[in-house]
Scaffold this motif. Sequence first.
Motif, short mmCIF file in Angstrom:
data_model
loop_
_atom_site.label_atom_id
_atom_site.label_comp_id
_atom_site.label_asym_id
_atom_site.label_seq_id
_atom_site.Cartn_x
_atom_site.Cartn_y
_atom_site.Cartn_z
N THR A 2 1.12 -1.30 0.11
CA THR A 2 0.26 0.09 0.04
C THR A 2 0.90 1.08 -0.46
O THR A 2 1.90 1.23 0.01
N ARG A 3 -0.09 2.78 0.47
CA ARG A 3 1.19 3.77 -0.27
C ARG A 3 1.73 4.11 1.26
O ARG A 3 2.21 4.60 0.72
N ASP A 4 1.24 3.55 2.24
CA ASP A 4 1.51 3.67 3.61
C ASP A 4 3.07 2.68 3.61
O ASP A 4 3.91 3.13 4.70
N SER A 34 5.41 12.09 -4.15
CA SER A 34 5.91 10.92 -3.74
C SER A 34 5.15 10.06 -2.58
O SER A 34 4.73 11.44 -1.96
N ASN A 35 4.54 8.70 -2.27
CA ASN A 35 4.34 8.51 -1.29
C ASN A 35 4.02 8.11 -0.53
O ASN A 35 5.49 7.41 -0.11
N PRO A 36 3.53 7.69 0.92
CA PRO A 36 1.69 8.34 0.72
C PRO A 36 2.26 9.91 1.51
O PRO A 36 2.36 10.16 2.57
N VAL A 68 -8.14 13.16 -11.74
CA VAL A 68 -8.14 12.23 -12.92
C VAL A 68 -9.39 11.27 -13.17
O VAL A 68 -9.77 11.12 -14.31
N ARG A 69 -8.71 10.49 -12.86
CA ARG A 69 -9.39 8.89 -12.68
C ARG A 69 -10.90 9.21 -11.85
O ARG A 69 -12.11 8.29 -12.48
N ALA A 70 -11.46 10.28 -11.33
CA ALA A 70 -13.02 10.47 -11.06
C ALA A 70 -13.16 10.82 -11.77
O ALA A 70 -14.51 10.82 -12.37
N GLY A 92 -7.68 13.50 0.61
CA GLY A 92 -5.65 13.31 0.94
C GLY A 92 -5.66 12.05 -0.79
O GLY A 92 -6.52 12.22 -1.53
N HIS A 93 -5.19 11.24 -0.13
CA HIS A 93 -4.37 10.71 -1.43
C HIS A 93 -4.04 9.14 -1.09
O HIS A 93 -3.09 7.96 -1.26
N ALA A 94 -5.11 8.32 -0.16
CA ALA A 94 -5.06 7.06 0.00
C ALA A 94 -6.25 7.18 0.56
O ALA A 94 -7.05 6.94 0.90
N GLY A 126 -8.97 2.86 -7.11
CA GLY A 126 -8.23 3.31 -8.34
C GLY A 126 -6.55 3.19 -8.99
O GLY A 126 -6.49 2.09 -9.62
N GLY A 127 -6.05 3.38 -7.06
CA GLY A 127 -4.48 3.56 -7.70
C GLY A 127 -4.19 2.14 -7.60
O GLY A 127 -3.32 0.99 -7.80
N THR A 128 -4.81 1.01 -5.99
CA THR A 128 -4.46 -0.26 -5.81
C THR A 128 -5.22 -0.36 -6.81
O THR A 128 -4.08 -2.54 -7.48
O1 LIG Z 1 -1.52 4.12 -5.43
C1 LIG Z 1 -0.63 3.99 -5.69
O2 LIG Z 1 0.29 2.97 -4.84
C2 LIG Z 1 0.49 4.87 -6.39
C3 LIG Z 1 -0.47 5.91 -6.76
O3 LIG Z 1 -0.37 7.23 -6.31
C4 LIG Z 1 -1.65 5.92 -7.65
O4 LIG Z 1 -2.37 6.67 -6.71
O5 LIG Z 1 -2.02 5.50 -8.32
#
Ligand SMILES: O=C(O)C[C@H](O)C(=O)O
Length: 229
Positions: A2-4, A34-36, A68-70, A92-94, A126-128
């Motif tokens: 995961t991002r974490d 850079s994640n997370p 972009v995904r949304a 956030g982004h996760a 989407g990222g996962t």
């Molecule tokens: O999901 C990930 O680990 C990579 C990135 O943050 C993403 O959103 O694609």
Amino acid sequence: MTRDDLFNINAGIVRTLSEAIAKCCPNAIVNVISNPVNSTVPIAAEVFKKAGTFDPKKLLGVTMLDVVRANTFVAEVLGLDPRDVNVPVVGGHAGVTILPLLSQVKPPCSFTPKEVDYLTDRIQNGGTEVVEAKAGAGSATLSMAYAAVKFADACLRGLRGDASVVECAFVASQVTELPFFASKVRLGRTGVEEIYPLGPLNEYERAGLERAKKELESSIQKGVSFVRK
Ligand SMILES: O=C(O)C[C@H](O)C(=O)O
Ligand SMILES: NC(=O)c1ccc[n+]([C@@H]2O[C@H](COP(=O)([O-])OP(=O)(O)OC[C@H]3O[C@@H](n4cnc5c(N)ncnc54)[C@H](O)[C@@H]3O)[C@@H](O)[C@H]2O)c1
């Protein structure tokens, strides 16, 4: 992964790069991808605070890929071109911290409860989805590059003085009680020149916001503690 899980590797890298930024280009507008992201932005902020160079208007976590995904997934459901759709994505982004505000989509539209569940889940994961599809060969690359360019370009247009450059980003914020939060911001010559409130949320989004804040709080704290320890 995961991002974490990336925290252990990337926290040190982001700290080192932030120290170099504080020394070599303290006035730069910094886009952290850079994640997370929910932790690396607080890490960069702590480093800049220590160095005496922290300017909250100039530190932005890149959450553009969620937008972009949304836009893509919502456009699919509506049968529209993604370029004509704008979905605010806040938090956030996760995972659950990625909160699409489907009640505020432009052009105005409505979704069935089933569509709301499907879209929220698809946008949050989407990222996962990509990480799993690549099965150990990394995460999103081309779409990340697209999102990064789109966001950097928006920052540059703001710097140039273009009017009304508004994008979502994870920034130091007073929109909630948390020290950092992603929401719509207006980009200008000095970086983040205005942070917009979330606007009216429906019950589904209010519940999502509570979940997002809970996870965000600990991710932010993890980043802060990493530098302060
Ligand atoms: O999901 C990930 O680990 C990579 C990135 O943050 C993403 O959103 O694609
Ligand atoms: N915010 C987003 O939307 C988003 C989307 C996808 C990926 N990401 C994140 O972006 C980051 C990069 O992903 P990637 O797919 O390009 O990874 P990658 O492994 O292809 O590239 C990482 C690069 O960093 C360099 N690097 C490693 N250690 C370094 C150090 N100490 N100092 C400077 N550079 C160093 C490597 O040489 C490599 O070129 C990851 O943290 C990933 O999770 C973010």
